[in-house]
Scaffold this motif. Structure first.
Motif, PDB file in Angstrom:
ATOM      1  N   LYS A  11       0.845  -1.195   0.000  1.00 44.13           N
ATOM      2  CA  LYS A  11       0.000   0.000   0.000  1.00 44.13           C
ATOM      3  C   LYS A  11       0.889   1.258   0.000  1.00 44.13           C
ATOM      4  O   LYS A  11       1.971   1.222  -0.577  1.00 44.13           O
ATOM      5  CB  LYS A  11      -0.987  -0.038   1.175  1.00 44.13           C
ATOM      6  CG  LYS A  11      -1.750  -1.369   1.215  1.00 44.13           C
ATOM      7  CD  LYS A  11      -2.915  -1.389   2.155  1.00 44.13           C
ATOM      8  CE  LYS A  11      -3.573  -2.770   2.113  1.00 44.13           C
ATOM      9  NZ  LYS A  11      -4.757  -2.886   2.942  1.00 44.13           N
ATOM     10  N   GLU A 167     -11.182 -10.770  -0.833  1.00 42.83           N
ATOM     11  CA  GLU A 167     -10.832  -9.996   0.354  1.00 42.83           C
ATOM     12  C   GLU A 167     -12.089  -9.367   0.938  1.00 42.83           C
ATOM     13  O   GLU A 167     -12.551  -8.329   0.448  1.00 42.83           O
ATOM     14  CB  GLU A 167      -9.852  -8.876  -0.010  1.00 42.83           C
ATOM     15  CG  GLU A 167      -8.552  -9.350  -0.607  1.00 42.83           C
ATOM     16  CD  GLU A 167      -7.473  -8.289  -0.479  1.00 42.83           C
ATOM     17  OE1 GLU A 167      -6.503  -8.528   0.251  1.00 42.83           O
ATOM     18  OE2 GLU A 167      -7.622  -7.218  -1.070  1.00 42.83           O
ATOM     19  N   ALA A 171     -12.489  -7.417   6.708  1.00 46.73           N
ATOM     20  CA  ALA A 171     -11.305  -8.102   7.243  1.00 46.73           C
ATOM     21  C   ALA A 171     -10.008  -7.375   6.890  1.00 46.73           C
ATOM     22  O   ALA A 171      -8.944  -7.714   7.406  1.00 46.73           O
ATOM     23  CB  ALA A 171     -11.253  -9.533   6.713  1.00 46.73           C
ATOM     24  N   ILE A 172     -10.086  -6.375   6.011  1.00 48.50           N
ATOM     25  CA  ILE A 172      -8.861  -5.710   5.549  1.00 48.50           C
ATOM     26  C   ILE A 172      -8.397  -4.690   6.581  1.00 48.50           C
ATOM     27  O   ILE A 172      -9.112  -3.742   6.888  1.00 48.50           O
ATOM     28  CB  ILE A 172      -9.084  -5.034   4.180  1.00 48.50           C
ATOM     29  CG1 ILE A 172      -9.364  -6.093   3.117  1.00 48.50           C
ATOM     30  CG2 ILE A 172      -7.873  -4.198   3.800  1.00 48.50           C
ATOM     31  CD1 ILE A 172      -9.633  -5.532   1.739  1.00 48.50           C
ATOM     32  N   GLY A 173      -7.206  -4.922   7.117  1.00 47.58           N
ATOM     33  CA  GLY A 173      -6.596  -3.977   8.036  1.00 47.58           C
ATOM     34  C   GLY A 173      -7.298  -3.868   9.374  1.00 47.58           C
ATOM     35  O   GLY A 173      -7.034  -2.939  10.147  1.00 47.58           O
ATOM     36  N   VAL A 213      -4.359 -11.411   7.033  1.00 49.80           N
ATOM     37  CA  VAL A 213      -3.662 -12.702   7.107  1.00 49.80           C
ATOM     38  C   VAL A 213      -2.341 -12.521   7.861  1.00 49.80           C
ATOM     39  O   VAL A 213      -1.607 -11.565   7.644  1.00 49.80           O
ATOM     40  CB  VAL A 213      -3.382 -13.261   5.691  1.00 49.80           C
ATOM     41  CG1 VAL A 213      -2.520 -14.522   5.762  1.00 49.80           C
ATOM     42  CG2 VAL A 213      -4.695 -13.549   4.966  1.00 49.80           C
ATOM     43  N   LEU A 231      -3.219 -12.646  -0.284  1.00 51.21           N
ATOM     44  CA  LEU A 231      -2.828 -11.257  -0.545  1.00 51.21           C
ATOM     45  C   LEU A 231      -2.708 -10.616   0.833  1.00 51.21           C
ATOM     46  O   LEU A 231      -3.684 -10.543   1.573  1.00 51.21           O
ATOM     47  CB  LEU A 231      -3.889 -10.564  -1.408  1.00 51.21           C
ATOM     48  CG  LEU A 231      -3.641  -9.104  -1.780  1.00 51.21           C
ATOM     49  CD1 LEU A 231      -2.271  -8.897  -2.429  1.00 51.21           C
ATOM     50  CD2 LEU A 231      -4.723  -8.605  -2.745  1.00 51.21           C
ATOM     51  N   VAL A 232      -1.497 -10.194   1.150  1.00 47.98           N
ATOM     52  CA  VAL A 232      -1.163  -9.785   2.512  1.00 47.98           C
ATOM     53  C   VAL A 232      -0.858  -8.296   2.537  1.00 47.98           C
ATOM     54  O   VAL A 232      -0.067  -7.819   1.723  1.00 47.98           O
ATOM     55  CB  VAL A 232       0.099 -10.553   2.992  1.00 47.98           C
ATOM     56  CG1 VAL A 232       0.395 -10.218   4.440  1.00 47.98           C
ATOM     57  CG2 VAL A 232      -0.055 -12.050   2.785  1.00 47.98           C
TER      58      VAL A 232
HETATM   59  P1  PGA Z   1      -4.313  -6.553   5.409  1.00 46.88           P
HETATM   60  O1  PGA Z   1      -4.504  -6.028   3.907  1.00 46.88           O
HETATM   61  O2  PGA Z   1      -3.555  -7.854   5.324  1.00 46.88           O
HETATM   62  O3  PGA Z   1      -3.533  -5.468   6.092  1.00 46.88           O
HETATM   63  O4  PGA Z   1      -5.663  -6.748   5.974  1.00 46.88           O
HETATM   64  C1  PGA Z   1      -4.876  -6.914   2.878  1.00 46.88           C
HETATM   65  C2  PGA Z   1      -5.082  -6.169   1.592  1.00 46.88           C
HETATM   66  O5  PGA Z   1      -5.651  -5.067   1.608  1.00 46.88           O
HETATM   67  O6  PGA Z   1      -4.697  -6.650   0.514  1.00 46.88           O
END
Ligand code: PGA
Length: 250
Positions: A11, A167, A171-173, A213, A231-232
């Motif tokens: 990012k 994704e 769950a993201i971030g 993840v 995808l991390v």
């Molecule tokens: P995260 O991001 O592992 O920090 O939740 C995943 C992503 O946005 O691809």
């Protein structure tokens, strides 16, 4: 040959010195990660540095976003031809942050996907539902519609040269991860949706899971039949935690 893909989306993070720190850590620690193809997605300004520092290694380079147009008056954008000059092989399209914060719609995502394949690079199509959509029981409808937009624009056989990343937005971030069973159910549904029109491509395409993840959650996720890597985000900013996820793919 690696069966899984472990992709690190940095990012808008890192610096020149952080890039060197992460990549030297990755290069030193690659032992035990041969079950996964590792890919890093740096911010644009570091592509040349990343290409130079990864030369001769098995670690691949990806782009976080791209412009679908080939060149010209598109202030602030980066083209596929430019990316290819820096050794890029994968391109994220439709990441939920692009969809939510930069108003990318399915049509724009499809245009980026088509352009990426036309440039002989591999798109990683990101799909996923919000918490509200999950709570309303719309998860599979939302995700399948995002996949269908690509089938309509590019054909289902285009998945022969593409990767999907499921994704869940919630769950993201956030530190929340879909349970392995929740993730598997969506991955299986995506594969079945594509299989209706392209069974061969559906059987072989890779579907990555993303959303908080970590090394602790990776092994159980990777044990699911339809999960082919991850995808991390956050955990890809430290070599140690990213490598540990790669090792979980053995
Ligand atoms: P995260 O991001 O592992 O920090 O939740 C995943 C992503 O946005 O691809």
């Amino acid at each position: 040959m690696a069966n899984m893909i472990v992709a690190g989306n940095w990012k808008m993070n890192a610096s020149k010195s952080a890039v060197t720190e992460i990549l030297s850590g990755l290069k030193q620690g690659l032992v035990g990660t041969s079950g996964a193809e590792l890919v890093v997605f740096p911010p644009f300004p570091y592509l040349a540095q990343v290409q130079q520092e990864l030369a001769g290694t098995s670690i691949r380079i990806g782009l976080q976003n791209v412009c679908a147009a080939p060149k010209g008056a598109f202030t602030g954008e980066v083209s596929l031809a430019m990316a290819a000059e820096f050794g890029v092989t994968y391109v994220l399209v439709g990441h939920s942050e692009r969809r939510a914060l930069f108003a990318e719609d399915d049509a724009q995502v499809a245009a980026k996907y088509v352009a990426t394949q036309a440039a002989n690079l591999t798109p990683i199509l990101c799909v996923g539902e919000t918490l509200e959509q999950r709570e309303q029981g719309q998860t599979l409808a939302v995700v399948n519609a995002q996949v269908q937009a690509i089938i309509d624009a590019a054909g289902a056989d285009s998945f022969a040269n593409a990767v999907i990343a499921y994704e869940p937005v919630w769950a993201i971030g956030t530190g929340l991860t879909a349970s392995p069973a929740q993730a598997q159910a969506v991955h299986q549904a995506i594969r079945e949706h594509v299989a209706k029109v392209a069974p061969v491509e559906a059987a072989s395409m890779k579907i990555l899971y993303g959303g908080s993840v970590t090394a602790a959650s990776a092994a159980e996720l990777f044990a699911q039949a339809d999960i082919d890597g991850s995808l991390v985000g956050g955990a890809s900013l430290q070599a140690e935690s990213f490598l540990a996820i790669g090792q979980a793919a053995q």
